[in-house]
Design an enzyme around this catalytic site. Structure first.
Site, PDB file in Angstrom:
ATOM      1  N   GLY A   8      -8.589  34.606  12.328  1.00  0.00           N
ATOM      2  CA  GLY A   8      -8.666  35.406  11.110  1.00  0.00           C
ATOM      3  C   GLY A   8      -9.818  36.388  11.230  1.00  0.00           C
ATOM      4  N   GLY A  13     -14.921  36.505   9.591  1.00  0.00           N
ATOM      5  CA  GLY A  13     -14.542  36.219  10.973  1.00  0.00           C
ATOM      6  C   GLY A  13     -15.253  37.144  11.951  1.00  0.00           C
ATOM      7  CB  ALA A 127     -19.483  40.549   5.871  1.00  0.00           C
ATOM      8  CE  LYS A 183     -18.251  31.241  -2.414  1.00  0.00           C
ATOM      9  NZ  LYS A 183     -17.945  31.611  -1.038  1.00  0.00           N
ATOM     10  CG  ASN A 201     -18.258  40.462 -10.036  1.00  0.00           C
ATOM     11  OD1 ASN A 201     -17.048  40.691 -10.082  1.00  0.00           O
ATOM     12  ND2 ASN A 201     -18.828  39.883  -8.990  1.00  0.00           N
ATOM     13  CB  SER A 258     -12.797  38.340  -2.925  1.00  0.00           C
ATOM     14  OG  SER A 258     -12.862  37.212  -3.766  1.00  0.00           O
ATOM     15  CD  GLU A 270      -9.141  33.411  -1.097  1.00  0.00           C
ATOM     16  OE1 GLU A 270      -9.096  32.772  -0.038  1.00  0.00           O
ATOM     17  OE2 GLU A 270     -10.204  33.806  -1.607  1.00  0.00           O
TER      18      GLU A 270
HETATM   19  O1  KPL Z   1     -17.484  35.122  -4.654  1.00  0.00           O
HETATM   20  C1  KPL Z   1     -17.189  36.036  -5.374  1.00  0.00           C
HETATM   21  C2  KPL Z   1     -15.974  36.797  -5.009  1.00  0.00           C
HETATM   22  O2  KPL Z   1     -15.964  38.011  -5.136  1.00  0.00           O
HETATM   23  O3  KPL Z   1     -15.013  36.162  -4.551  1.00  0.00           O
HETATM   24  C3  KPL Z   1     -17.977  36.356  -6.597  1.00  0.00           C
HETATM   25  C4  KPL Z   1     -18.982  35.273  -6.831  1.00  0.00           C
HETATM   26  C5  KPL Z   1     -17.061  36.468  -7.767  1.00  0.00           C
HETATM   27  C6  KPL Z   1     -18.783  37.606  -6.412  1.00  0.00           C
HETATM   28  O4  KPL Z   1     -18.055  38.744  -6.436  1.00  0.00           O
END
Ligand code: KPL
Length: 306
Positions: A8, A13, A127, A183, A201, A258, A270
């Site tokens: 990946g 990665g 990253a 998390k 955010n 993300s 996800e």
């Molecule tokens: O981990 C994150 C993501 O973007 O997946 C957060 C904590 C929401 C930070 O953007």
């Protein structure tokens, strides 16, 4: 030299490949070959170009390099098992795996199915990719490594030392399950809301969203308690979870999460790895999860339109 395969070649990665390559043999494995010359931009803005071996799973089956000491799976959560399957025939079944996924979907499944040791890693390294040949290491973080059944402490320690030597500071821990759920809890409170509303955010602090964050955290905190996940920072229940969420919102105010990036690129999110385990757990314990279910349904609807 230790040999690492990285399945990946996304941002984590490739960051991993660049960091390990000066000390180890590294092969980046993906669906397509990448240019051999790869560029890493450090958090200090320095550019480093290195040759990295990039292979497809098909090439690996025909001409496998030495069996690896570690296989890192750095794909998105929902394709981690398929990625492992694509190389499993080229691997001794005792090969240690390292799972770098968000959420809590791939980790228990692969831990149960793979005969060899399975470590899980959770990282705050930041990253992002800049095309087929570039990755930017945007911010230094910390990586925690452990296994769900606490049977591979020595291996986690070895890997943590290797990562730390490579410049990715890491610690072996015995509470990786707690850390993965923590998390996940933060991701559940931030990612679906920003992804569905197309906001960064920091905007969650505003009047339009703050109440919805609180409503998500209320459900999440009860689920965490049922799962035996201690509230963060030695705090108490819902308030401690909320404080952590607001702290992450503050620290990442300018981030496009993300999940928002996935939605903007019309990729599957996800949600199954983040909201899925929470909803499943709520069902198991008979806890309310209308808010989480509502977010999941809206994301599913959005994904169906891609
Ligand atoms: O981990 C994150 C993501 O973007 O997946 C957060 C904590 C929401 C930070 O953007």
């Amino acid at each position: 030299m230790t040999n690492h395969w990285i399945l990946g070649p996304g941002s984590i990665g490739r960051l991993l490949a660049h960091s390990l390559a000066p000390f180890s043999e590294v092969a980046l494995i993906g669906r397509r070959e990448l240019p051999a010359q790869q560029r890493l931009t450090t958090p200090e803005g320095e550019a480093r170009v290195q040759r990295l071996t990039s292979l497809t799973a098909g090439q690996l089956a025909v001409d496998a390099p030495e069996p690896p000491a570690f296989v890192h799976i750095t794909t998105k959560a929902m394709v981690a098992e398929a990625a492992l399957k694509s190389v499993a025939d080229s691997l001794p079944p005792t090969t240690p795996l390292v799972l770098w996924q968000n959420g809590f979907l791939a980790q228990p499944r692969i831990t149960q199915a793979w005969p060899g040791p399975v470590l899980c890693a959770t990282t705050t390294e930041g990253a992002y990719l800049t095309g087929d040949d570039g990755v930017v290491h945007a911010g230094r973080g910390h990586t925690f490594v452990g296994d769900l059944n606490n049977r591979h402490g020595e291996l986690a320690e070895t890997l943590s030392q290797t990562l730390t030597q490579a410049g990715l500071t890491a610690t072996a821990v015995t509470d990786i399950r707690q850390r993965l759920w923590q998390k996940l809890a933060v991701n559940a409170a931030i990612n679906p809301l920003v992804a569905l509303n197309g906001v960064r955010n920091g905007e969650l602090r505003g009047e339009a969203y703050a109440g919805r964050v609180v409503a998500v955290v209320k459900e999440v905190a009860a689920i965490m308690q049922a799962e035996g996940i201690a509230p963060p920072n030695n705090g108490q229940g819902e308030e401690a979870w909320l404080a952590l969420v607001w702290q992450v919102v503050e620290n990442t105010a300018n981030n496009k999460a993300s999940m928002l990036q996935d939605v903007e690129a019309k990729r599957l999110t996800e949600r199954g790895a983040i909201l899925g385990p929470l909803i499943e757990s709520a069902d198991r314990y008979g806890l309310p999860c209308e808010v989480l279910q509502g977010l999941n349904d809206k994301l599913a609807e959005l994904e169906a339109s891609f």
